[in-house]
Write a protein that holds these residues in place. Structure first.
Motif, mmCIF file in Angstrom:
data_model
loop_
_atom_site.group_PDB
_atom_site.id
_atom_site.type_symbol
_atom_site.label_atom_id
_atom_site.label_comp_id
_atom_site.label_asym_id
_atom_site.label_seq_id
_atom_site.Cartn_x
_atom_site.Cartn_y
_atom_site.Cartn_z
ATOM 1 N N SER A 1 -36.500 -4.536 -13.293
ATOM 2 C CA SER A 1 -36.909 -5.473 -12.460
ATOM 3 C C SER A 1 -38.488 -5.894 -12.603
ATOM 4 O O SER A 1 -38.895 -6.696 -11.870
ATOM 5 C CB SER A 1 -36.720 -5.100 -10.763
ATOM 6 N N LYS B 1 -34.935 -16.874 -6.689
ATOM 7 C CA LYS B 1 -34.271 -16.329 -7.610
ATOM 8 C C LYS B 1 -34.331 -14.759 -7.579
ATOM 9 O O LYS B 1 -33.632 -13.935 -7.717
ATOM 10 C CB LYS B 1 -34.643 -16.708 -8.972
ATOM 11 N N GLU B 2 -35.475 -14.441 -7.151
ATOM 12 C CA GLU B 2 -35.718 -12.877 -7.085
ATOM 13 C C GLU B 2 -35.084 -12.400 -5.905
ATOM 14 O O GLU B 2 -34.464 -11.259 -5.898
ATOM 15 C CB GLU B 2 -37.244 -12.437 -6.857
ATOM 16 N N ALA C 1 -31.514 -11.739 -6.897
ATOM 17 C CA ALA C 1 -31.587 -10.593 -7.633
ATOM 18 C C ALA C 1 -31.371 -9.348 -6.782
ATOM 19 O O ALA C 1 -30.747 -8.388 -7.037
ATOM 20 C CB ALA C 1 -32.836 -10.466 -8.482
ATOM 21 N N GLY D 1 -39.046 -9.431 -12.718
ATOM 22 C CA GLY D 1 -38.988 -10.129 -11.556
ATOM 23 C C GLY D 1 -40.213 -9.831 -10.676
ATOM 24 O O GLY D 1 -40.244 -10.805 -9.705
#
Length: 520
Positions: A298, A314-315, A318, A301
């Motif tokens: 991560s 987008k994060e 995730a 990210g």
């Protein structure tokens, strides 16, 4: 004894002498979640961090954190009870067309708050939400007392609930991510603050709504109905004091497990060494040990959110995906969310249907005076404080663990709910109310603690926020059902009580048991 353990060629922990209970490590305990197949670097780093948390041990910092995170629990329950006990008098004064509006406004605010603070806290960190949420809550709670009409009151109630709605998410997350493994059972005990919040609301209502309340809509004016406004002013001021204490009693460091998931190894070590130096504890963790584990998945990210809204979304995706990284984690996440949905529907609906049902059967549940009503409120909510205390001891017992404690809490609560339908006197009414308040908080308190314990640290606030959000959605639904349903039939009561059997079954089906293990 060797100084360093090796795991797949990587240094994963430093052993220390276990004879000193204040600085001993429980490195032999495994983590609740194994992330070795998902993110081996994070898995190895998490083991190191858990070792150093145990090495530093319990400190006065944790005592302060227990109180300050407990404030958030208290505020969440205070807000729910506050709108409930002031709604009747506000309805008499404003005479709205939809009398359940405050309930829906409160639950909508709590829902949005849980999702917003939970999801953003996995992106920007826990510290900001911890330091600001109660302040936002207090400002709008005080403003609610000055509301000129029903619509404005509903808006301020919703905004206040938005500020306080993330605290159930943040409090357990923040407290857990600093806790030594031997004290993780305290996460269940933290729920005793829920009863404290309800007790505060009831105690404040006792004098104000007994002495400053109108009795009927035709004669109700602002001048003779100031009690509910005084209630909002007073409770809002209490929350404001709590918000100030949060930023003055301690200077909260960002939680080490959040920093770990973002690849900020230097800050992790710096935070631990600062804590260890302040309280004279050992701290053997080094940046080199963490960096030797590799780069967590991560880390890229962590910087993506700084590049724009699209990257932030987008994060967020995730973080949602991370809750289902393996089949077992996906099952656990789904069952936890389902449990929060069930309790969010069963308890509010039972409170809605039961009084009307008893009334239709000729039960005499009290003399109807404001004094007796608010006295009983205070007694019942005081009993609720001690449910999580018992749950804290039960969940730390090997025979039961977290899952067994929830099973007992759900089944005993169900038993008292079924028995409650036979209440015919005011003494019986008060006694059963106290018993249910106590037993329900055994289940609720353990579920509060279990949820963050079985969620991965990098996605903990997101998963916790959605869990609490499921609870809030059901609260909204209960207000709608109460408006259109027949509240004098026994069927909904038996259905609500039977839901606790389902909760017990779900608790047995949970794939993880955190007892004797360390949170990831």
């Amino acid at each position: 004894m060797s100084d360093v353990e090796k795991q797949d060629g990587v240094e994963v922990g430093t052993k220390v002498d276990v004879s000193d209970d204040t600085s001993s490590t429980t490195a032999g305990r495994g983590e609740v979640l194994s992330l070795e197949d998902v993110d081996p670097a994070l898995d190895a780093k998490m083991h190191l961090v858990n070792n150093v948390i145990d090495e530093i041990g319990w400190t006065p910092y944790h005592v302060k954190l227990f109180v300050l995170t407990g404030f958030g629990y208290a505020v969440d329950s205070l807000l729910l009870l506050l709108q409930s006990i002031t709604s009747t008098q506000a309805v008499l004064e404003f005479q709205p067309s939809f009398s359940k509006g405050l309930t829906i406004a409160s639950y909508v605010g709590l829902l949005v708050g849980a999702l917003f603070w939970g999801m953003t806290s996995d992106i920007i960190g826990r510290r900001f939400a911890f330091n600001t949420s109660l302040l936002i809550c207090s400002i709008f709670a005080i403003a609610a007392g000055a509301s000129p009409n029903w619509e404005v009151l509903g808006l301020f109630v919703a905004l206040s609930a938005f500020g306080g709605g993330g605290n159930l998410v943040m409090d357990t997350t923040v407290f857990l991510e600093f806790l030594p493994s031997k004290q993780q059972w305290l996460l269940t005990l933290l729920a005793c603050w829920w009863g404290v919040g309800q007790l505060l609301a009831g105690l404040v209502a006792w004098p104000f709504l007994s002495d400053f309340a109108c009795e009927s809509a035709p004669t109700c004016t602002k001048a003779n109905n100031m009690g509910w406004r005084y209630e909002w002013y007073t409770c809002g001021a209490l929350v404001f004091v709590m918000s100030i204490l949060r930023v003055t009693v301690i200077r909260l460091h960002e939680t080490p497990k959040y920093l770990l998931g973002k690849g900020r190894d230097e800050e992790v070590v710096q935070g631990f060494r600062s804590l260890a130096d302040k309280y004279g504890r050992p701290c053997s963790l080094t940046v080199e040990q963490l960096q030797a584990c590799g780069v967590v998945n991560s880390e890229k990210g962590a910087n993506a959110g700084k590049k724009g809204m699209r990257a932030s979304i987008k994060e967020l995706g995730a973080h949602l995906g991370g809750l289902f990284a393996t089949r077992k984690m996906g099952l656990s996440t789904s069952l936890v969310w389902f449990s929060w949905t069930l309790i969010g529907l069963a308890y509010p609906l039972y409170n809605v249907f039961l009084p009307e049902y008893l009334k239709s059967r000729g039960a005499e549940t009290g003399d109807g005076s404001n004094y007796t009503t608010w006295r009983n409120y205070a007694i019942v909510n005081a009993c609720g404080i001690f449910g999580p205390v018992l749950a804290g001891f039960l969940c730390n017992w090997r025979v039961l663990g977290r899952r067994g404690t929830m099973v007992i809490g759900a089944l005993v609560t169900m038993t008292f709910f079924f028995a409650y339908t036979q209440v015919r006197t005011s003494a019986q009414n008060l006694g059963f109310n106290c018993a249910i308040s106590f037993c329900l908080n055994i289940y609720y308190g353990c579920l509060y603690a279990y949820t963050p314990e079985v969620l991965p640290s990098a996605h903990r606030a997101t998963g916790n926020g959605i869990a609490v959000g499921c609870n809030r959605v059901m609260g909204i639904l209960s207000a709608v059902v109460a408006t259109v349903a027949n509240t004098e039939t026994v069927v909904p009561i038996w259905i609500c009580a039977a839901l606790y059997v389902v909760m017990a079954a779900v608790a047995l089906a949970f794939p993880f048991e955190p007892y004797g293990k360390r949170s990831s």
